[in-house]
Scaffold this motif. Structure first.
Motif, PDB file in Angstrom:
ATOM      1  N   ASN A  80     -22.627 -26.469 -95.493  1.00 34.23           N
ATOM      2  CA  ASN A  80     -21.495 -25.677 -95.996  1.00 34.23           C
ATOM      3  C   ASN A  80     -21.922 -24.265 -96.381  1.00 34.23           C
ATOM      4  O   ASN A  80     -21.301 -23.655 -97.254  1.00 34.23           O
ATOM      5  CB  ASN A  80     -20.865 -26.383 -97.201  1.00 34.23           C
ATOM      6  N   ARG A  81     -22.928 -23.735 -95.729  1.00 36.97           N
ATOM      7  CA  ARG A  81     -23.473 -22.434 -96.127  1.00 36.97           C
ATOM      8  C   ARG A  81     -22.451 -21.301 -95.976  1.00 36.97           C
ATOM      9  O   ARG A  81     -22.549 -20.282 -96.651  1.00 36.97           O
ATOM     10  CB  ARG A  81     -24.760 -22.117 -95.378  1.00 36.97           C
ATOM     11  N   PHE A  82     -21.471 -21.450 -95.086  1.00 35.44           N
ATOM     12  CA  PHE A  82     -20.439 -20.418 -94.917  1.00 35.44           C
ATOM     13  C   PHE A  82     -19.733 -20.098 -96.235  1.00 35.44           C
ATOM     14  O   PHE A  82     -19.315 -18.962 -96.468  1.00 35.44           O
ATOM     15  CB  PHE A  82     -19.415 -20.887 -93.877  1.00 35.44           C
ATOM     16  N   TYR A  83     -19.592 -21.099 -97.121  1.00 29.57           N
ATOM     17  CA  TYR A  83     -18.724 -20.967 -98.284  1.00 29.57           C
ATOM     18  C   TYR A  83     -19.421 -20.392 -99.527  1.00 29.57           C
ATOM     19  O   TYR A  83     -18.795 -20.260-100.568  1.00 29.57           O
ATOM     20  CB  TYR A  83     -18.141 -22.344 -98.640  1.00 29.57           C
ATOM     21  N   LEU A  84     -20.671 -20.058 -99.429  1.00 33.47           N
ATOM     22  CA  LEU A  84     -21.413 -19.585-100.599  1.00 33.47           C
ATOM     23  C   LEU A  84     -21.251 -18.075-100.779  1.00 33.47           C
ATOM     24  O   LEU A  84     -21.275 -17.311 -99.801  1.00 33.47           O
ATOM     25  CB  LEU A  84     -22.896 -19.921-100.477  1.00 33.47           C
ATOM     26  N   SER A  85     -21.108 -17.662-102.046  1.00 30.78           N
ATOM     27  CA  SER A  85     -21.047 -16.239-102.365  1.00 30.78           C
ATOM     28  C   SER A  85     -22.454 -15.648-102.338  1.00 30.78           C
ATOM     29  O   SER A  85     -23.458 -16.367-102.242  1.00 30.78           O
ATOM     30  CB  SER A  85     -20.437 -16.043-103.756  1.00 30.78           C
ATOM     31  N   GLU A  86     -22.529 -14.338-102.451  1.00 32.97           N
ATOM     32  CA  GLU A  86     -23.835 -13.677-102.457  1.00 32.97           C
ATOM     33  C   GLU A  86     -24.687 -14.149-103.629  1.00 32.97           C
ATOM     34  O   GLU A  86     -25.888 -14.412-103.483  1.00 32.97           O
ATOM     35  CB  GLU A  86     -23.648 -12.160-102.514  1.00 32.97           C
ATOM     36  N   GLU A  87     -24.068 -14.291-104.788  1.00 33.09           N
ATOM     37  CA  GLU A  87     -24.813 -14.752-105.973  1.00 33.09           C
ATOM     38  C   GLU A  87     -25.307 -16.181-105.782  1.00 33.09           C
ATOM     39  O   GLU A  87     -26.450 -16.501-106.125  1.00 33.09           O
ATOM     40  CB  GLU A  87     -23.914 -14.664-107.207  1.00 33.09           C
ATOM     41  N   GLN A  88     -24.464 -17.053-105.230  1.00 38.59           N
ATOM     42  CA  GLN A  88     -24.867 -18.440-105.006  1.00 38.59           C
ATOM     43  C   GLN A  88     -25.981 -18.527-103.968  1.00 38.59           C
ATOM     44  O   GLN A  88     -26.899 -19.337-104.099  1.00 38.59           O
ATOM     45  CB  GLN A  88     -23.656 -19.265-104.577  1.00 38.59           C
ATOM     46  N   CYS A  89     -25.920 -17.695-102.934  1.00 36.31           N
ATOM     47  CA  CYS A  89     -26.987 -17.675-101.922  1.00 36.31           C
ATOM     48  C   CYS A  89     -28.325 -17.332-102.564  1.00 36.31           C
ATOM     49  O   CYS A  89     -29.356 -17.944-102.237  1.00 36.31           O
ATOM     50  CB  CYS A  89     -26.658 -16.657-100.831  1.00 36.31           C
ATOM     51  N   GLN A  90     -28.320 -16.386-103.484  1.00 40.14           N
ATOM     52  CA  GLN A  90     -29.559 -15.990-104.136  1.00 40.14           C
ATOM     53  C   GLN A  90     -30.126 -17.116-104.995  1.00 40.14           C
ATOM     54  O   GLN A  90     -31.335 -17.361-104.998  1.00 40.14           O
ATOM     55  CB  GLN A  90     -29.335 -14.742-104.995  1.00 40.14           C
ATOM     56  N   ILE A  91     -29.245 -17.823-105.719  1.00 37.52           N
ATOM     57  CA  ILE A  91     -29.692 -18.953-106.552  1.00 37.52           C
ATOM     58  C   ILE A  91     -30.332 -20.027-105.677  1.00 37.52           C
ATOM     59  O   ILE A  91     -31.404 -20.571-105.999  1.00 37.52           O
ATOM     60  CB  ILE A  91     -28.501 -19.534-107.350  1.00 37.52           C
ATOM     61  N   VAL A  92     -29.700 -20.359-104.553  1.00 36.66           N
ATOM     62  CA  VAL A  92     -30.215 -21.392-103.665  1.00 36.66           C
ATOM     63  C   VAL A  92     -31.546 -20.947-103.048  1.00 36.66           C
ATOM     64  O   VAL A  92     -32.501 -21.735-102.973  1.00 36.66           O
ATOM     65  CB  VAL A  92     -29.189 -21.714-102.556  1.00 36.66           C
ATOM     66  N   ASN A  93     -31.636 -19.709-102.619  1.00 30.69           N
ATOM     67  CA  ASN A  93     -32.880 -19.207-102.020  1.00 30.69           C
ATOM     68  C   ASN A  93     -34.039 -19.236-103.007  1.00 30.69           C
ATOM     69  O   ASN A  93     -35.163 -19.594-102.655  1.00 30.69           O
ATOM     70  CB  ASN A  93     -32.675 -17.786-101.495  1.00 30.69           C
ATOM     71  N   ASP A  94     -33.760 -18.866-104.266  1.00 36.25           N
ATOM     72  CA  ASP A  94     -34.814 -18.918-105.291  1.00 36.25           C
ATOM     73  C   ASP A  94     -35.294 -20.354-105.491  1.00 36.25           C
ATOM     74  O   ASP A  94     -36.503 -20.606-105.637  1.00 36.25           O
ATOM     75  CB  ASP A  94     -34.289 -18.351-106.621  1.00 36.25           C
ATOM     76  N   ALA A  95     -34.351 -21.305-105.484  1.00 43.56           N
ATOM     77  CA  ALA A  95     -34.716 -22.715-105.664  1.00 43.56           C
ATOM     78  C   ALA A  95     -35.542 -23.217-104.486  1.00 43.56           C
ATOM     79  O   ALA A  95     -36.538 -23.931-104.662  1.00 43.56           O
ATOM     80  CB  ALA A  95     -33.454 -23.561-105.827  1.00 43.56           C
ATOM     81  N   LEU A  96     -35.163 -22.839-103.269  1.00 43.35           N
ATOM     82  CA  LEU A  96     -35.916 -23.263-102.086  1.00 43.35           C
ATOM     83  C   LEU A  96     -37.324 -22.661-102.080  1.00 43.35           C
ATOM     84  O   LEU A  96     -38.288 -23.342-101.719  1.00 43.35           O
ATOM     85  CB  LEU A  96     -35.168 -22.853-100.816  1.00 43.35           C
ATOM     86  N   ASP A  97     -37.439 -21.393-102.491  1.00 44.91           N
ATOM     87  CA  ASP A  97     -38.768 -20.774-102.581  1.00 44.91           C
ATOM     88  C   ASP A  97     -39.663 -21.575-103.522  1.00 44.91           C
ATOM     89  O   ASP A  97     -40.826 -21.866-103.213  1.00 44.91           O
ATOM     90  CB  ASP A  97     -38.645 -19.332-103.087  1.00 44.91           C
ATOM     91  N   ARG A  98     -39.106 -21.940-104.680  1.00 49.03           N
ATOM     92  CA  ARG A  98     -39.881 -22.669-105.683  1.00 49.03           C
ATOM     93  C   ARG A  98     -40.266 -24.053-105.183  1.00 49.03           C
ATOM     94  O   ARG A  98     -41.432 -24.474-105.312  1.00 49.03           O
ATOM     95  CB  ARG A  98     -39.053 -22.776-106.978  1.00 49.03           C
ATOM     96  N   ILE A  99     -39.319 -24.777-104.579  1.00 48.25           N
ATOM     97  CA  ILE A  99     -39.563 -26.154-104.150  1.00 48.25           C
ATOM     98  C   ILE A  99     -40.546 -26.205-102.984  1.00 48.25           C
ATOM     99  O   ILE A  99     -41.464 -27.031-102.960  1.00 48.25           O
ATOM    100  CB  ILE A  99     -38.228 -26.838-103.780  1.00 48.25           C
ATOM    101  N   GLU A 100     -40.378 -25.325-102.015  1.00 46.27           N
ATOM    102  CA  GLU A 100     -41.222 -25.381-100.819  1.00 46.27           C
ATOM    103  C   GLU A 100     -42.645 -24.902-101.082  1.00 46.27           C
ATOM    104  O   GLU A 100     -43.557 -25.196-100.298  1.00 46.27           O
ATOM    105  CB  GLU A 100     -40.572 -24.571 -99.696  1.00 46.27           C
ATOM    106  N   LYS A 101     -42.869 -24.180-102.173  1.00 44.16           N
ATOM    107  CA  LYS A 101     -44.212 -23.724-102.521  1.00 44.16           C
ATOM    108  C   LYS A 101     -44.947 -24.711-103.421  1.00 44.16           C
ATOM    109  O   LYS A 101     -46.123 -24.514-103.725  1.00 44.16           O
ATOM    110  CB  LYS A 101     -44.143 -22.363-103.211  1.00 44.16           C
ATOM    111  N   SER A 102     -44.237 -25.753-103.865  1.00 44.44           N
ATOM    112  CA  SER A 102     -44.860 -26.718-104.767  1.00 44.44           C
ATOM    113  C   SER A 102     -45.956 -27.480-104.037  1.00 44.44           C
ATOM    114  O   SER A 102     -45.950 -27.621-102.810  1.00 44.44           O
ATOM    115  CB  SER A 102     -43.817 -27.697-105.317  1.00 44.44           C
TER     116      SER A 102
END
Length: 571
Positions: free
Chosen positions: A522-544
């Protein structure tokens, strides 16, 4: 340090699950399904093993907790005791010795499906399970789960073999073939270890085999095709006759059925596999009459009585293009050897929602009128297009040099039939009044244009994109593909997006999969702010930190879609 596998069956279980998910995604993409399948594994510990979890699930951190299968062992015992094969006696001694094993392996798969039934009903899903395969200390079952809405959109048909009646579709056949591939992969030593040679075929080959299997069903009651019916038809569709494309059709019916009216009955039937001969005969199959085919052979030229049940037919649309249908229900579409799901006309609720969002304030009577028009277009045997424009009167004048302007005339079935006999589009206003016919649409090339589609579709996309007043086009291609341009994305619940963003923002590598999968779809439906929150979370999780050999799925980062606005969200 993160633990690699908590519910351990064998060391390469996540690798195998990812490999089978890749096949399933590939097959559904090739089919043109807009809903992704979910693949997971369920393992039941063998009775002779006392260590380890009794039931394991892979992936273990997504939406199928092991608690779903807490009664699995008891369900297996019940199914083994009541299995129909218990009443079967084989003359072969080895088959009798193997029978208890076959019963157990089948029963485990059936019991897993039973354990999932309650969740399936709650989540409106359907689960399909393979027979179990012994891997190490566990009996492992492959599960493919799809949204029930996909099966409602492409409903199965019933076929009869002797006393048994079953339901089937190309989707069911694809799932069955994928489960067979999973079983074959599990039978190898250390399944999942050799990702390049894991015993499973490429999605293209899986789909081809599924189509072949589907078309071997007894579409004529109690008659299985002795040849590869899919390949026979596909080869026939490729052959020209004196430079002419195929336009006839095959009718599947018992050759001695009294409800078949023959214009010409062959003294000796011709196998469909005799491609050149069959193509020559096909040239005589025109209009209401087709080649009558039973048991893979052509009996003559005829048709089935119109008071009989709709027969199964193969309709040749053009060179190397054909549909397999029953009545008006298309079951399988094949274009240049590629198997696709039929594109069904847009559903009523989505059609109404689309019309209201493109034309705010449109009358309900007009929406109903255009639904009827859409149905009439699907019944035509040739390509056509109809433009609905809020500024239709002005557009008729502007496009007068590339169309035929008429006096404003209410759109009727007769007007529609005659206007589609010539090239170009029909131009109507939102009240269903026709202002011009044979209109050649204009507009600049846009991102949504595609060389894989015809000029009629691309012209519609360019025209809609070029106009500021609201416009919509119904496009019926020559291959009977229907498009509504624009077809706006479905609305989604605002709260579900917000909740998933919040969940992934605090998730770990152990429990982020569910929210990641939902947001990825459902990535089409995310706002710019929500995209940034998700990207920050993915950066953190994938670097663990992760253990050697553990698979990490790298998710492409999110960015706001240029077309996204608040109208796509519902409260």
């Amino acid at each position: 340090m993160e633990r690699a596998i908590r519910l351990f069956m064998w060391g390469y279980q996540p690798h195998f699950q990812v490999a089978l998910q890749y096949r399933a995604d590939g097959v559904f993409d090739l089919l043109g399904a807009d809903i992704k399948p979910h693949v997971f594994l369920v393992g039941l510990r063998s009775d002779d093993i006392k260590e380890g979890q009794q039931v394991c699930v892979e992936p273990e951190s997504e939406e199928w907790p092991a608690e779903l299968f807490k009664n699995l062992e008891g369900a297996v015992a019940e199914r083994v005791a009541s299995h129909p094969l218990n009443r079967m006696h084989y003359g072969d001694a080895q088959a009798m010795r193997d029978k208890p094993v076959h019963i157990k392996l089948a029963s485990i798969g059936e019991a897993v499906k039973r354990c999932l039934s309650t969740q399936d009903q709650l989540l409106d899903r359907r689960s399909f399970c393979s027979r179990a395969c012994r891997v190490g200390n566990y009996y492992v079952v492959c599960v493919i789960q799809v949204a029930a809405s996909l099966l409602r959109q492409h409903p199965p048909i019933k076929v009869r073999w002797r006393e048994d009646v079953s339901e089937t579709s190309i989707i069911h056949s694809c799932i069955d073939q994928l489960l067979r591939e999973g079983q074959a992969g599990l039978a190898l030593p250390e399944p999942g270890r050799a990702l390049g040679d894991d015993g499973m075929r490429h999605p293209t080959e899986i789909l081809r085999r599924a189509a072949s299997s589907f078309m071997r069903n007894p579409f004529v009651p109690n008659e299985h095709s002795f040849s590869d019916f899919f390949e026979d038809v596909n080869r026939l569709s490729q052959h020209l006759y004196e430079g002419k494309s195929n336009r006839g059709h095959l009718v599947l019916a018992p050759t001695n059925d009294p409800n078949v009216e023959y214009v010409m009955r062959l003294e000796k039937s011709v196998p469909l596999s005799e491609t050149r001969w069959a193509r020559k005969l096909l040239q005589m199959a025109a209009g209401d009459y087709g080649l009558v085919v039973g048991q893979g052979s052509i009996a003559g030229v005829g048709k089935v009585s119109n008071v009989s049940a709709a027969p199964f037919c193969v309709e040749f649309l053009d060179h190397h293009q054909w549909d397999f249908r029953q009545g008006e229900q298309v079951l399988l579409r094949c274009r240049f050897g590629d198997v696709r799901l039929p594109q069904e006309p847009i559903g009523k609720e989505r059609f109404i929602d689309n019309m209201r969002r493109v034309f705010p304030g449109i009358e309900e009577t007009s929406i109903e009128r255009f639904r009827i028009v859409l149905d009439l277009l699907t019944q035509l045997r040739h390509g056509s297009s109809l433009v609905i424009a809020a500024d239709a009167a002005a557009e008729a004048k502007r496009l007068a040099r590339q169309g035929t302007v008429i006096e404003p005339t209410p759109l009727t079935q007769e007007v529609l039939r005659r206007a589609t006999m010539i090239d170009g589009s029909i131009l109507v206003d939102t009240s269903g009044v026709c202002h011009a016919v044979g209109v050649i649409l204009d507009g600049q090339a846009v991102e949504d244009s595609t060389p894989s589609r015809g000029s009629r579709y691309n012209s519609a996309v360019r025209y809609v994109a070029a106009g500021k007043p609201p416009r919509m086009v119904f496009v019926m291609s020559d291959d009977r593909t229907l498009d509504v341009v624009p077809l706006l994305r479905l609305r989604v619940d605002r709260n579900s997006i917000t909740a998933a963003v919040q969940e992934i923002s605090t998730a770990t590598a152990d429990d982020y999969h569910r929210s990641r999968n939902f947001l990825d779809e459902n990535r089409f439906y995310l706002s710019e702010e929500q995209c940034q929150i998700v990207n920050d979370a993915l950066d953190r999780i994938e670097k663990s930190s992760r253990e050697m050999g553990q698979i990490t799925i790298i998710t492409s980062r999110f960015k706001p879609h240029i077309l996204m606005n608040d109208s796509y969200l519902s409260d």
